[in-house]
Design a protein around this motif. Structure first.
Motif, PDB file in Angstrom:
ATOM      1  N   TYR A 113       0.819  -1.208   0.000  1.00 55.49           N
ATOM      2  CA  TYR A 113       0.000   0.000   0.000  1.00 55.49           C
ATOM      3  C   TYR A 113       0.861   1.269   0.000  1.00 55.49           C
ATOM      4  O   TYR A 113       0.506   2.254  -0.638  1.00 55.49           O
ATOM      5  N   PHE A 114       1.960   1.217   0.725  1.00 54.82           N
ATOM      6  CA  PHE A 114       2.768   2.423   0.903  1.00 54.82           C
ATOM      7  C   PHE A 114       3.729   2.588  -0.282  1.00 54.82           C
ATOM      8  O   PHE A 114       4.889   2.188  -0.227  1.00 54.82           O
ATOM      9  N   ARG A 115       3.192   3.149  -1.341  1.00 58.34           N
ATOM     10  CA  ARG A 115       4.005   3.391  -2.538  1.00 58.34           C
ATOM     11  C   ARG A 115       3.785   4.830  -2.990  1.00 58.34           C
ATOM     12  O   ARG A 115       2.642   5.321  -2.951  1.00 58.34           O
ATOM     13  N   PRO A 116       4.854   5.505  -3.424  1.00 63.32           N
ATOM     14  CA  PRO A 116       6.268   5.097  -3.355  1.00 63.32           C
ATOM     15  C   PRO A 116       6.786   5.143  -1.923  1.00 63.32           C
ATOM     16  O   PRO A 116       6.232   5.866  -1.088  1.00 63.32           O
ATOM     17  N   ALA A 117       7.833   4.417  -1.674  1.00 62.31           N
ATOM     18  CA  ALA A 117       8.354   4.261  -0.316  1.00 62.31           C
ATOM     19  C   ALA A 117       8.655   5.594   0.384  1.00 62.31           C
ATOM     20  O   ALA A 117       8.389   5.724   1.583  1.00 62.31           O
ATOM     21  N   PRO A 118       9.213   6.593  -0.314  1.00 65.61           N
ATOM     22  CA  PRO A 118       9.514   7.853   0.389  1.00 65.61           C
ATOM     23  C   PRO A 118       8.262   8.538   0.964  1.00 65.61           C
ATOM     24  O   PRO A 118       8.374   9.360   1.875  1.00 65.61           O
ATOM     25  N   LYS A 119       7.102   8.220   0.444  1.00 66.32           N
ATOM     26  CA  LYS A 119       5.888   8.857   0.936  1.00 66.32           C
ATOM     27  C   LYS A 119       5.254   8.125   2.113  1.00 66.32           C
ATOM     28  O   LYS A 119       4.235   8.566   2.645  1.00 66.32           O
ATOM     29  N   LYS A 120       5.842   6.989   2.507  1.00 65.54           N
ATOM     30  CA  LYS A 120       5.237   6.195   3.565  1.00 65.54           C
ATOM     31  C   LYS A 120       5.034   6.981   4.860  1.00 65.54           C
ATOM     32  O   LYS A 120       3.946   6.908   5.461  1.00 65.54           O
ATOM     33  N   PRO A 121       6.027   7.730   5.360  1.00 60.86           N
ATOM     34  CA  PRO A 121       5.800   8.457   6.629  1.00 60.86           C
ATOM     35  C   PRO A 121       4.574   9.370   6.589  1.00 60.86           C
ATOM     36  O   PRO A 121       3.798   9.418   7.542  1.00 60.86           O
ATOM     37  N   LYS A 122       4.409  10.081   5.464  1.00 63.27           N
ATOM     38  CA  LYS A 122       3.252  10.971   5.360  1.00 63.27           C
ATOM     39  C   LYS A 122       1.951  10.185   5.266  1.00 63.27           C
ATOM     40  O   LYS A 122       0.920  10.557   5.855  1.00 63.27           O
ATOM     41  N   MET A 123       1.967   9.069   4.566  1.00 60.62           N
ATOM     42  CA  MET A 123       0.775   8.230   4.440  1.00 60.62           C
ATOM     43  C   MET A 123       0.381   7.645   5.796  1.00 60.62           C
ATOM     44  O   MET A 123      -0.804   7.587   6.144  1.00 60.62           O
ATOM     45  N   VAL A 124       1.365   7.225   6.566  1.00 60.69           N
ATOM     46  CA  VAL A 124       1.099   6.700   7.909  1.00 60.69           C
ATOM     47  C   VAL A 124       0.533   7.804   8.801  1.00 60.69           C
ATOM     48  O   VAL A 124      -0.420   7.581   9.562  1.00 60.69           O
ATOM     49  N   ASP A 125       1.097   9.003   8.668  1.00 55.23           N
ATOM     50  CA  ASP A 125       0.609  10.124   9.467  1.00 55.23           C
ATOM     51  C   ASP A 125      -0.843  10.444   9.125  1.00 55.23           C
ATOM     52  O   ASP A 125      -1.675  10.668  10.017  1.00 55.23           O
ATOM     53  N   ASN A 126      -1.186  10.431   7.843  1.00 49.80           N
ATOM     54  CA  ASN A 126      -2.574  10.679   7.432  1.00 49.80           C
ATOM     55  C   ASN A 126      -3.506   9.605   7.969  1.00 49.80           C
ATOM     56  O   ASN A 126      -4.624   9.891   8.417  1.00 49.80           O
ATOM     57  N   LEU A 127      -3.056   8.371   7.910  1.00 56.08           N
ATOM     58  CA  LEU A 127      -3.857   7.254   8.394  1.00 56.08           C
ATOM     59  C   LEU A 127      -4.149   7.397   9.885  1.00 56.08           C
ATOM     60  O   LEU A 127      -5.295   7.239  10.331  1.00 56.08           O
ATOM     61  N   ARG A 128      -3.147   7.726  10.642  1.00 60.19           N
ATOM     62  CA  ARG A 128      -3.332   7.890  12.085  1.00 60.19           C
ATOM     63  C   ARG A 128      -4.221   9.094  12.400  1.00 60.19           C
ATOM     64  O   ARG A 128      -5.016   9.061  13.342  1.00 60.19           O
ATOM     65  N   THR A 129      -4.113  10.143  11.606  1.00 60.70           N
ATOM     66  CA  THR A 129      -4.970  11.323  11.809  1.00 60.70           C
ATOM     67  C   THR A 129      -6.439  10.959  11.618  1.00 60.70           C
ATOM     68  O   THR A 129      -7.314  11.357  12.402  1.00 60.70           O
ATOM     69  N   VAL A 130      -6.729  10.196  10.586  1.00 61.04           N
ATOM     70  CA  VAL A 130      -8.111   9.774  10.317  1.00 61.04           C
ATOM     71  C   VAL A 130      -8.654   8.922  11.459  1.00 61.04           C
ATOM     72  O   VAL A 130      -9.777   9.111  11.930  1.00 61.04           O
ATOM     73  N   LEU A 131      -7.831   7.998  11.945  1.00 58.15           N
ATOM     74  CA  LEU A 131      -8.314   7.056  12.963  1.00 58.15           C
ATOM     75  C   LEU A 131      -8.408   7.679  14.353  1.00 58.15           C
ATOM     76  O   LEU A 131      -9.152   7.189  15.198  1.00 58.15           O
ATOM     77  N   THR A 132      -7.652   8.722  14.611  1.00 52.99           N
ATOM     78  CA  THR A 132      -7.718   9.344  15.942  1.00 52.99           C
ATOM     79  C   THR A 132      -8.806  10.400  16.027  1.00 52.99           C
ATOM     80  O   THR A 132      -9.252  10.753  17.112  1.00 52.99           O
ATOM     81  N   ARG A 133      -9.272  10.921  14.906  1.00 50.36           N
ATOM     82  CA  ARG A 133     -10.265  11.991  14.942  1.00 50.36           C
ATOM     83  C   ARG A 133     -11.590  11.507  15.522  1.00 50.36           C
ATOM     84  O   ARG A 133     -12.297  12.243  16.193  1.00 50.36           O
ATOM     85  N   ALA A 134     -11.963  10.271  15.277  1.00 46.17           N
ATOM     86  CA  ALA A 134     -13.289   9.787  15.668  1.00 46.17           C
ATOM     87  C   ALA A 134     -13.447   9.591  17.168  1.00 46.17           C
ATOM     88  O   ALA A 134     -14.560   9.608  17.673  1.00 46.17           O
ATOM     89  N   GLY A 135     -12.357   9.398  17.904  1.00 47.25           N
ATOM     90  CA  GLY A 135     -12.462   9.160  19.343  1.00 47.25           C
ATOM     91  C   GLY A 135     -13.152   7.841  19.626  1.00 47.25           C
ATOM     92  O   GLY A 135     -14.217   7.785  20.237  1.00 47.25           O
ATOM     93  N   PHE A 136     -12.561   6.746  19.184  1.00 48.91           N
ATOM     94  CA  PHE A 136     -13.200   5.443  19.262  1.00 48.91           C
ATOM     95  C   PHE A 136     -13.373   4.946  20.686  1.00 48.91           C
ATOM     96  O   PHE A 136     -12.555   5.220  21.559  1.00 48.91           O
ATOM     97  N   ALA A 137     -14.444   4.188  20.877  1.00 46.57           N
ATOM     98  CA  ALA A 137     -14.641   3.460  22.121  1.00 46.57           C
ATOM     99  C   ALA A 137     -14.054   2.065  21.951  1.00 46.57           C
ATOM    100  O   ALA A 137     -13.795   1.611  20.833  1.00 46.57           O
ATOM    101  N   GLU A 138     -13.857   1.393  23.082  1.00 48.14           N
ATOM    102  CA  GLU A 138     -13.258   0.059  23.071  1.00 48.14           C
ATOM    103  C   GLU A 138     -13.979  -0.915  22.141  1.00 48.14           C
ATOM    104  O   GLU A 138     -13.348  -1.570  21.304  1.00 48.14           O
ATOM    105  N   PRO A 139     -15.325  -1.041  22.248  1.00 43.86           N
ATOM    106  CA  PRO A 139     -16.013  -1.993  21.370  1.00 43.86           C
ATOM    107  C   PRO A 139     -15.886  -1.640  19.888  1.00 43.86           C
ATOM    108  O   PRO A 139     -15.853  -2.525  19.037  1.00 43.86           O
ATOM    109  N   GLU A 140     -15.777  -0.359  19.591  1.00 45.84           N
ATOM    110  CA  GLU A 140     -15.637   0.042  18.196  1.00 45.84           C
ATOM    111  C   GLU A 140     -14.294  -0.381  17.631  1.00 45.84           C
ATOM    112  O   GLU A 140     -14.196  -0.820  16.476  1.00 45.84           O
ATOM    113  N   LEU A 141     -13.254  -0.265  18.438  1.00 47.56           N
ATOM    114  CA  LEU A 141     -11.939  -0.718  17.979  1.00 47.56           C
ATOM    115  C   LEU A 141     -11.937  -2.212  17.706  1.00 47.56           C
ATOM    116  O   LEU A 141     -11.298  -2.680  16.771  1.00 47.56           O
ATOM    117  N   LYS A 142     -12.667  -2.967  18.535  1.00 52.48           N
ATOM    118  CA  LYS A 142     -12.738  -4.414  18.318  1.00 52.48           C
ATOM    119  C   LYS A 142     -13.415  -4.738  16.998  1.00 52.48           C
ATOM    120  O   LYS A 142     -13.015  -5.651  16.279  1.00 52.48           O
TER     121      LYS A 142
END
Length: 306
Positions: free
Chosen positions: A210-239
């Motif tokens: 998924y992380f292509r090209p390789a030099p862009k991986k850090p930014k792609m990971v950062d975007n991914l984490r931003t999306v997943l942290t915005r929602a404020g998930f509860a424990e059952p939702e993460l499961k």
């Protein structure tokens, strides 16, 4: 003059709803239903066109029988208002006069405050076709009107009664935004659980290029984490999310959805064993002499010793 027993014997659970010359029993019944939804019980009718009682009204009330059974019928509006201390008249038309005009939210609070002071209050509604006459509005203390589209301002009488009944109930809540039930109370996910989901998802995506090209991986990971942290998930939702990702990680185009659990499927074997099974399945059965019949005889066509 009331056509039934004295209304002062009825406990005031809130403002009385007064309908002036209602035309249809069905509309009266729907008003009764709206009142019952929000805790109002006192319905007064002034000269109903089709008389009273009305089986059509009872049917339309949808089990709000306690309101229908307590209906009081009056010959004229003055008699219907006689025992009340304060009355709002509902209208969608601007009137000439000196009466204060309020919106439904403010009107609900005014009614609640006066009720708290022991006053008997009422809300006056006009005929289905054209509402109230000016002299009828003149018998009320103030006007309440709804913020409707001026090009289509006519409300069904039951809709208008529903709006005012709702504002009455809401004005008595400790918190006006409070509801009778709420969603599940879920424990917020810990950072450890969230970071575990990140690591699992990133590993699955990495394995699939998924992380292509390789030099862009850090930014792609950062975007991914931003999306997943915005929602404020509860424990059952993460499961739930982890289960979804796990399922996608385990299934492949060779094992599409609907084939059952990949963990239980005998075809899900290590790659080498799977290839061996495939090769074995493609080998012809031995002939009667015990030789494999896919081996051509020496000297036959297609061999090295032709």
């Amino acid at each position: 003059m009331p056509a039934t027993e004295d209304t002062t014997t009825i406990p005031a659970a809130g403002p009385a709803i007064i309908l002036v010359e209602p035309q249809l029993g069905e509309n009266i019944g729907m008003v009764a239903r709206a009142m019952a939804n929000f805790g109002l019980v006192e319905l007064r009718l002034v000269n109903p066109r089709d008389g009273w009682p009305s089986e059509k009204a009872r049917a339309a009330a949808s089990r709000a029988d306690h309101v229908i059974d307590a209906v009081k019928v009056f010959d004229d509006l003055a008699s219907a208002l006689a025992d009340l201390n304060f009355v709002f008249a509902t209208t969608a038309r601007q009137r000439d006069g000196f009466k204060a005009v309020r919106g439904p939210v403010e009107a609900g609070r005014v009614l609640r405050a006066r009720h708290g002071m022991g006053q008997r209050t009422g809300i006056l509604f006009g005929r289905e076709r054209f509402g109230l006459y000016n002299d009828e509005v003149g018998l009320a203390d103030e006007i309440v009107t709804f913020p409707v589209d001026p090009d289509f301002s006519s409300l069904n009488i039951a809709q208008a009664a529903l709006l005012m009944s709702y504002e009455w109930m809401k004005s008595g809540l400790e918190d006006e935004t409070k509801t009778n039930f709420a969603g599940p109370d879920m424990k917020p996910a810990s950072k450890e659980e969230l970071h575990g989901l990140f690591a699992y998802l990133e590993g699955a995506l990495e394995a699939r290029g998924y992380f292509r090209p390789a030099p862009k991986k850090p930014k792609m990971v950062d975007n991914l984490r931003t999306v997943l942290t915005r929602a404020g998930f509860a424990e059952p939702e993460l499961k739930v999310l982890r289960g979804i990702i796990s399922s996608l990680d385990r299934f492949s185009p060779a094992m599409p959805r609907g084939d059952g659990s990949p963990g239980d499927d005998p075809r899900r074997l290590p790659a080498a064993a799977a290839r061996a099974r495939k090769a074995e399945a493609g080998r012809p059965a031995p002939d009667a002499n015990g030789d494999d019949n896919d081996t051509p005889p020496l000297g036959g066509r297609g061999t090295d010793n032709d």
